[in-house]
Design a protein around this motif. Structure first.
Motif, short mmCIF file in Angstrom:
data_model
loop_
_atom_site.label_atom_id
_atom_site.label_comp_id
_atom_site.label_asym_id
_atom_site.label_seq_id
_atom_site.Cartn_x
_atom_site.Cartn_y
_atom_site.Cartn_z
N ILE A 126 2.51 2.35 2.58
CA ILE A 126 2.49 2.97 3.92
C ILE A 126 3.89 2.89 4.53
O ILE A 126 4.36 3.84 5.16
N SER B 124 -14.43 10.51 0.97
CA SER B 124 -13.58 9.83 -0.01
C SER B 124 -13.88 10.27 -1.45
O SER B 124 -13.22 9.85 -2.38
N ARG C 287 -14.62 3.89 -3.47
CA ARG C 287 -13.65 4.30 -4.51
C ARG C 287 -13.34 3.13 -5.43
O ARG C 287 -13.50 1.98 -5.05
N ALA D 7 0.82 -1.22 0.00
CA ALA D 7 0.00 0.00 0.00
C ALA D 7 0.85 1.27 0.00
O ALA D 7 0.32 2.37 -0.15
N LEU E 28 -6.69 5.44 1.25
CA LEU E 28 -7.74 5.84 0.32
C LEU E 28 -7.17 6.52 -0.93
O LEU E 28 -7.92 6.96 -1.80
N GLY E 29 -5.87 6.63 -0.97
CA GLY E 29 -5.20 7.21 -2.13
C GLY E 29 -5.28 8.73 -2.17
O GLY E 29 -5.17 9.33 -3.24
N PHE E 30 -5.48 9.37 -1.02
CA PHE E 30 -5.56 10.83 -0.99
C PHE E 30 -4.19 11.45 -1.25
O PHE E 30 -3.16 10.87 -0.91
N ARG F 32 -16.24 3.12 3.21
CA ARG F 32 -15.42 4.24 2.73
C ARG F 32 -14.45 3.78 1.65
O ARG F 32 -14.27 4.44 0.64
N VAL F 33 -13.84 2.63 1.88
CA VAL F 33 -12.88 2.09 0.90
C VAL F 33 -13.61 1.66 -0.37
O VAL F 33 -13.17 1.96 -1.49
N VAL G 253 -4.51 1.63 -6.07
CA VAL G 253 -4.50 0.71 -4.93
C VAL G 253 -5.28 1.34 -3.77
O VAL G 253 -5.14 2.53 -3.48
N LEU G 254 -6.10 0.55 -3.14
CA LEU G 254 -6.80 1.01 -1.93
C LEU G 254 -6.40 0.09 -0.78
O LEU G 254 -6.21 -1.11 -0.97
N TYR G 255 -6.30 0.67 0.40
CA TYR G 255 -5.88 -0.10 1.57
C TYR G 255 -6.75 0.26 2.75
O TYR G 255 -6.97 1.43 3.05
N ARG H 180 -3.96 7.76 3.32
CA ARG H 180 -3.07 7.20 2.29
C ARG H 180 -3.66 5.92 1.71
O ARG H 180 -3.51 5.63 0.53
#
Lengths: 217, 228
Positions: A50, A85, A128, A48, B133-135, A124-125, A64-66, B131
């Motif tokens: 991070i 979002s 998107r 991701a 969520l790709g913001f 929320r995820v 990519v969504l995490y 992050r």
């Protein structure tokens, strides 16, 4: 296609992740299992973006969504926590409906229970679009009913978007019902890799056998 | 009780000199807090959110500076702005402006230290979620500020509190000049030295009332804006 090559994560002298090679096909849903500290979350966080890997690399799709293991409630009501979002109100309400949270739409998100918050975090995820969905223990705070809703939502999203899903879990229910593949990690390394049914019925290694025996289905 | 009576008499009707002292105190505290926050909030956010080489050393340095004795800060600023100092030509010594400089030297490390600690701990889940969520970095930063505005406001109030209560540095660089650089704390010190304990205590009560009023107004603003 997700392609991992010689990926390592080292903290001091401790190697917490060591994957020489691993691939995930487009549209595949894979579950990562293993004891605490086996490297599941580390792998997801590296993919991701991070955290960074110490060695090696990987190739992943662009979008990519995490979803982190600890769900976070932003200020404001439940609905705002989804529209934040970028989703519009209608989409957000549909997702809340799907995860049976629509009655909490106007409620402050910080006042939700752990299970409700986890479902909200998933909403929320899922609001998107992505090519790769990474979920860190998406049912850990849910009760049986909540877990069912989460599994259904993940499967529907995957089917509609065609994305690849990689999720870590301690739940055999999630692995069996949502995943096409179960990868068991042990000490940062891949212990077994196969279909969930096969792996649970006939674990390849002695360690995997004892690990799977601990899973109550 | 005598002190409370004197405090009341100074305020109703307001004593002209007292009003001037309160004015200088508030002006100095406001500008030193403003400048410290303009420097400290972004720097603290940067230190708190990034991993870089030497971060541990910088944090230790900031924590040391957070405990910088005010008289030392006063002496450093005095030596910089004295007639023979590098900034002597600016003729700023014994003015409110140089008092602000000394206060900024004292308060900025506090703002940086508290902000970086907040960003490092409380903002971690916000950053991870955003992050995930790709913001963009900008949207993530905006979310962090929005989510942590109560905490960041506490940092600002802490800076203001330290500024309004400080005496060592401002008395060295300001000189406690009547009608010019005298602030509440230096006035209290002067009255105490003169043996007018009751009057000094009255000034202390007024200082506390001012600090309380500022905190109450700030807390009200934060509460009004908070909807989480």
């Amino acid at each position: 296609m997700v392609e991992i090559k010689n990926l390592k994560k080292i903290y001091g002298e401790r190697t917490v992740l060591d994957i020489p090679g691993l691939e995930f096909r487009d549209g595949e849903t894979a579950a990562l299992a293993g004891a605490n500290g086996s490297g599941k979350t580390t792998l997801l966080k590296i993919l991701a973006g991070i955290i960074k890997g110490s060695e090696g690399g990987f190739h992943i799709p662009e979008n990519v969504l995490y979803m982190p293991q600890s769900s976070y409630a932003f200020r404001g009501d439940t609905l705002r926590n989804i529209t934040i979002s970028g989703a519009d109100r209608k989409e957000a309400l549909e997702l809340l409906e799907k995860l049976e949270l629509s009655h909490l739409a106007g409620k402050k998100a910080k006042s939700l229970s752990g299970g409700e918050l986890q479902r909200l975090s998933l909403c929320r995820v899922l609001s998107r679009k992505c090519d790769l969905l990474l979920l860190d223990e998406p049912t850990s705070a849910c009760d049986a009913k909540g877990a069912e809703l989460v599994i259904k939502a993940i499967k529907d999203y995957q089917r509609e978007s065609g994305c690849t899903v990689i999720m870590s879990t301690h739940s055999p229910l999630l692995a069996l019902n949502a995943a096409d593949r179960l990868i068991i990690l042990n000490g940062g390394k891949v212990e077994t890799d196969g279909s969930p049914e096969e792996t649970l019925a006939n674990p390849e290694t002695q360690w995997a056998k004892s690990f799977v025996a601990g899973w109550k289905i | 009780m005598e002190s409370f009576r004197q405090a009341f008499e100074l305020l109703f009707p307001p004593d002209r000199e007292l009003l001037q002292i309160i004015g200088v105190t508030l002006r100095m505290s406001f500008f030193s807090t403003l400048i410290s926050c303009l420097i400290g909030l972004p720097l603290g956010s940067l230190i708190g959110s990034k991993s870089f080489r030497g971060k541990s050393f910088i944090k230790k340095l900031i924590h040391t500076l957070m405990g910088l004795p005010p008289v030392v800060a006063g002496l450093i600023v005095y030596s910089l702005f004295t007639h023979y100092g590098p900034f002597g030509k600016l003729n700023m010594l014994f003015t409110v402006r140089v008092m602000v400089v000394a206060q900024v030297m004292l308060i900025t490390p506090v703002v940086i230290g508290l902000t970086s600690s907040f960003i490092e701990s409380a903002s971690k889940p916000v950053i991870e979620t955003a992050r995930g969520l790709g913001f963009s970095g900008l949207k993530t930063a905006r979310l962090c500020i929005g989510e942590g505005r109560s905490s960041l406001f506490s940092v600002v109030l802490n800076a203001f509190g330290r500024s309004i209560a400080e005496v060592g540095a401002v008395s060295i660089v300001g000189g406690n000049i009547q009608w010019k650089t005298r602030v509440m704390t230096t006035a209290i010190m002067l009255e105490t030295n003169k043996g007018k304990f009751s009057f000094a205590l009255a000034l202390g009560i007024i200082l506390l009332i001012i600090a309380f009023a500022v905190n109450a107004v700030a807390s009200f603003i934060v509460k009004e804006n908070a909807d989480g």
